[in-house]
Design a protein around this motif. Structure first.
Motif, PDB file in Angstrom:
ATOM      1  N   LEU A  71      -6.688  11.477  -4.424  1.00 22.15           N
ATOM      2  CA  LEU A  71      -5.324  11.903  -4.739  1.00 22.15           C
ATOM      3  C   LEU A  71      -4.579  10.804  -5.485  1.00 22.15           C
ATOM      4  CD1 LEU A  71      -3.228  14.175  -4.266  1.00 22.15           C
ATOM      5  CD2 LEU A  71      -2.580  12.984  -2.165  1.00 22.15           C
ATOM      6  N   ALA A  72      -4.072  11.139  -6.664  1.00 24.05           N
ATOM      7  CA  ALA A  72      -3.323  10.179  -7.476  1.00 24.05           C
ATOM      8  C   ALA A  72      -1.999  10.797  -7.912  1.00 24.05           C
ATOM      9  CB  ALA A  72      -4.132   9.753  -8.698  1.00 24.05           C
ATOM     10  N   LYS A  73      -0.971   9.968  -7.937  1.00 26.40           N
ATOM     11  CA  LYS A  73       0.343  10.389  -8.431  1.00 26.40           C
ATOM     12  C   LYS A  73       0.907   9.267  -9.284  1.00 26.40           C
ATOM     13  CE  LYS A  73       3.989  13.037  -8.765  1.00 26.40           C
ATOM     14  NZ  LYS A  73       3.943  14.377  -9.405  1.00 26.40           N
ATOM     15  N   VAL A  74       1.159   9.597 -10.540  1.00 22.90           N
ATOM     16  CA  VAL A  74       1.652   8.620 -11.505  1.00 22.90           C
ATOM     17  C   VAL A  74       2.973   9.115 -12.065  1.00 22.90           C
ATOM     18  CG1 VAL A  74       1.156   7.388 -13.648  1.00 22.90           C
ATOM     19  CG2 VAL A  74      -0.714   7.958 -12.080  1.00 22.90           C
ATOM     20  N   TYR A  75       3.960   8.232 -12.095  1.00 22.94           N
ATOM     21  CA  TYR A  75       5.264   8.556 -12.678  1.00 22.94           C
ATOM     22  C   TYR A  75       5.441   7.743 -13.961  1.00 22.94           C
ATOM     23  CZ  TYR A  75       6.377  10.492  -8.071  1.00 22.94           C
ATOM     24  OH  TYR A  75       6.363  11.219  -6.904  1.00 22.94           O
ATOM     25  N   GLY A  76       6.013   8.391 -15.002  1.00 23.25           N
ATOM     26  CA  GLY A  76       6.332   7.684 -16.230  1.00 23.25           C
ATOM     27  C   GLY A  76       5.120   7.471 -17.115  1.00 23.25           C
ATOM     28  N   GLY A 116       3.958   4.176  -1.181  1.00 22.63           N
ATOM     29  CA  GLY A 116       3.427   5.506  -1.480  1.00 22.63           C
ATOM     30  C   GLY A 116       3.391   6.440  -0.291  1.00 22.63           C
ATOM     31  N   LYS A 117       3.965   6.019   0.848  1.00 25.03           N
ATOM     32  CA  LYS A 117       3.827   6.843   2.063  1.00 25.03           C
ATOM     33  C   LYS A 117       4.553   8.177   1.938  1.00 25.03           C
ATOM     34  CE  LYS A 117       7.343   4.138   4.604  1.00 25.03           C
ATOM     35  NZ  LYS A 117       7.677   3.184   3.510  1.00 25.03           N
ATOM     36  N   SER A 118       5.779   8.183   1.395  1.00 24.57           N
ATOM     37  CA  SER A 118       6.494   9.456   1.238  1.00 24.57           C
ATOM     38  C   SER A 118       5.842  10.315   0.159  1.00 24.57           C
ATOM     39  CB  SER A 118       7.966   9.217   0.909  1.00 24.57           C
ATOM     40  OG  SER A 118       8.643   8.696   2.040  1.00 24.57           O
ATOM     41  N   THR A 119       5.358   9.678  -0.904  1.00 25.67           N
ATOM     42  CA  THR A 119       4.665  10.427  -1.962  1.00 25.67           C
ATOM     43  C   THR A 119       3.424  11.105  -1.410  1.00 25.67           C
ATOM     44  OG1 THR A 119       5.454   8.860  -3.632  1.00 25.67           O
ATOM     45  CG2 THR A 119       3.607  10.271  -4.247  1.00 25.67           C
ATOM     46  N   LEU A 120       2.675  10.395  -0.579  1.00 26.36           N
ATOM     47  CA  LEU A 120       1.483  10.990   0.035  1.00 26.36           C
ATOM     48  C   LEU A 120       1.865  12.205   0.854  1.00 26.36           C
ATOM     49  CD1 LEU A 120      -1.498  11.052   0.837  1.00 26.36           C
ATOM     50  CD2 LEU A 120      -0.979   9.366   2.626  1.00 26.36           C
ATOM     51  N   MET A 121       2.903  12.081   1.674  1.00 22.66           N
ATOM     52  CA  MET A 121       3.286  13.204   2.507  1.00 22.66           C
ATOM     53  C   MET A 121       3.774  14.376   1.670  1.00 22.66           C
ATOM     54  SD  MET A 121       5.969  13.616   5.650  1.00 22.66           S
ATOM     55  CE  MET A 121       7.239  14.176   4.543  1.00 22.66           C
ATOM     56  N   LEU A 123      -0.321   2.111   4.402  1.00 24.79           N
ATOM     57  CA  LEU A 123      -0.419   2.180   2.946  1.00 24.79           C
ATOM     58  C   LEU A 123       0.140   0.911   2.321  1.00 24.79           C
ATOM     59  CD1 LEU A 123      -0.956   5.234   3.450  1.00 24.79           C
ATOM     60  CD2 LEU A 123       0.313   5.672   1.338  1.00 24.79           C
ATOM     61  N   GLY A 124      -0.470   0.514   1.210  1.00 22.15           N
ATOM     62  CA  GLY A 124       0.026  -0.594   0.418  1.00 22.15           C
ATOM     63  C   GLY A 124      -0.325  -0.366  -1.034  1.00 22.15           C
ATOM     64  N   ASP A 125       0.671  -0.425  -1.898  1.00 22.10           N
ATOM     65  CA  ASP A 125       0.452  -0.252  -3.344  1.00 22.10           C
ATOM     66  C   ASP A 125      -0.339   1.011  -3.669  1.00 22.10           C
ATOM     67  OD1 ASP A 125       1.800  -2.643  -3.926  1.00 22.10           O
ATOM     68  OD2 ASP A 125      -0.006  -3.812  -3.569  1.00 22.10           O
ATOM     69  N   GLY A 126       0.014   2.104  -3.003  1.00 23.79           N
ATOM     70  CA  GLY A 126      -0.583   3.391  -3.331  1.00 23.79           C
ATOM     71  C   GLY A 126      -1.980   3.604  -2.802  1.00 23.79           C
ATOM     72  N   GLN A 127      -2.418   2.756  -1.866  1.00 27.30           N
ATOM     73  CA  GLN A 127      -3.755   2.880  -1.290  1.00 27.30           C
ATOM     74  C   GLN A 127      -3.661   2.809   0.230  1.00 27.30           C
ATOM     75  OE1 GLN A 127      -6.576   3.329  -2.979  1.00 27.30           O
ATOM     76  NE2 GLN A 127      -6.038   2.778  -5.078  1.00 27.30           N
ATOM     77  N   ILE A 128      -4.598   3.466   0.910  1.00 28.74           N
ATOM     78  CA  ILE A 128      -4.726   3.273   2.349  1.00 28.74           C
ATOM     79  C   ILE A 128      -5.452   1.952   2.563  1.00 28.74           C
ATOM     80  CG2 ILE A 128      -5.763   4.126   4.483  1.00 28.74           C
ATOM     81  CD1 ILE A 128      -5.410   6.960   3.371  1.00 28.74           C
ATOM     82  N   VAL A 129      -4.770   1.027   3.241  1.00 27.50           N
ATOM     83  CA  VAL A 129      -5.340  -0.317   3.394  1.00 27.50           C
ATOM     84  C   VAL A 129      -5.846  -0.586   4.804  1.00 27.50           C
ATOM     85  CG1 VAL A 129      -4.017  -1.302   1.495  1.00 27.50           C
ATOM     86  CG2 VAL A 129      -3.019  -1.263   3.788  1.00 27.50           C
ATOM     87  N   ASP A 130      -5.477   0.280   5.759  1.00 28.78           N
ATOM     88  CA  ASP A 130      -5.949   0.081   7.122  1.00 28.78           C
ATOM     89  C   ASP A 130      -5.586   1.303   7.953  1.00 28.78           C
ATOM     90  OD1 ASP A 130      -7.166  -1.160   9.248  1.00 28.78           O
ATOM     91  OD2 ASP A 130      -5.878  -2.941   9.221  1.00 28.78           O
TER      92      ASP A 130
END
Length: 253
Positions: A17-22, A53-58, A222-229
């Motif tokens: 899943l990717a979400k890019v703005y601009g 990115g947590k709200s974007t993911l949801m 999440l960190g920088d648009g990735q699940i980190v842990d």
């Protein structure tokens, strides 16, 4: 605690899943290829610093926003394959929502606010289930009260009951205790915890509060648009310690 492994498909999942703005120099990658599953009957909290990115993911998982690429599934239904009317039906019939702002209709009483989604959809109310939900949230003596006659915690309980009454496959909660004092927030979180344990509900909650995350079965970081842990059976102390590793100034936001 709820079992961390469930038979059958997950309640919701994402693949790359990717979400890019601009565009160009102003491009922001909100999600950078996230793959994740949310097990049925489990309470998952999503945490991370502001902009992680947590709200974007949801919002992408909840069909409130469209991903740039990748796939989102509710059960076995892939959302990008659906037309607008089908998406609307999925949101109405299979998803529940609880937001920081209670989003109640001021002219309706508590009972009318709870049943509003069913009334709009022209669906019958299962009285036994309605009574179970109302009893679980402790609103039996407040059903005739309008929002301005209820405390903030009571208004959020109405919003929780509204999310539950249609028996959704999964409930998405975005900072559900953000506008509440600590006592009311604890009551709402205990209700969400009990709805998973006793009613078999599936909940995904975005929060910045380690204390809130401690009510969950599982925490995704999440960190920088990735699940980190991720963490199972969290405590507020363990969550706060883990968050300090992601934020250079040790603040959860």
């Amino acid at each position: 605690m709820t079992n961390t492994s469930q038979p059958g498909p997950p309640a919701a999942s994402a693949v790359d899943l990717a979400k890019v703005y601009g565009f160009g120099d102003t491009q922001v990658i909100a999600l950078g290829g996230v793959s994740v599953e949310f097990a049925a009957g489990q309470f998952t909290a999503i945490m991370g610093p502001s902009g992680s990115g947590k709200s974007t993911l949801m919002h992408c998982m909840a069909a409130l926003d469209s991903p740039t690429s990748g796939k989102v599934y509710i059960g076995e239904v892939e959302l990008s394959s659906l037309k607008d009317k089908e998406l609307t039906r999925i949101r109405r019939d299979r998803l529940g929502f609880i937001f920081q702002a209670f989003n109640l209709v001021p002219t309706l009483n508590a009972k009318e606010n709870i049943t509003l989604p069913l009334d709009i959809a022209g669906q019958d109310i299962d009285k036994e289930w309605f009574d179970t939900v109302v009893r679980t949230v402790g609103l039996a003596d407040r059903l005739k009260h309008k929002p301005n006659e209820l405390s903030g915690g009571q208004q959020q309980r109405v919003a929780c009951a509204r999310a539950l009454v249609s028996r959704p496959d999964i409930i998405f909660a975005d900072e559900p205790t953000g506008n509440l004092d600590s006592r009311s927030g604890a009551e709402i979180l205990a209700f969400l915890r009990n709805s998973v344990r006793e009613l078999g509900q599936t909940i995904v909650m975005v929060t910045h509060d380690p204390g809130a995350a401690a009510y969950a079965d599982r925490v995704l970081f999440l960190g920088d648009g990735q699940i980190v842990d991720e963490m199972f059976d969290p405590s507020a102390e363990k969550v706060l310690e883990r968050m300090k590793n992601f934020d250079p100034i040790g603040q959860v936001s």
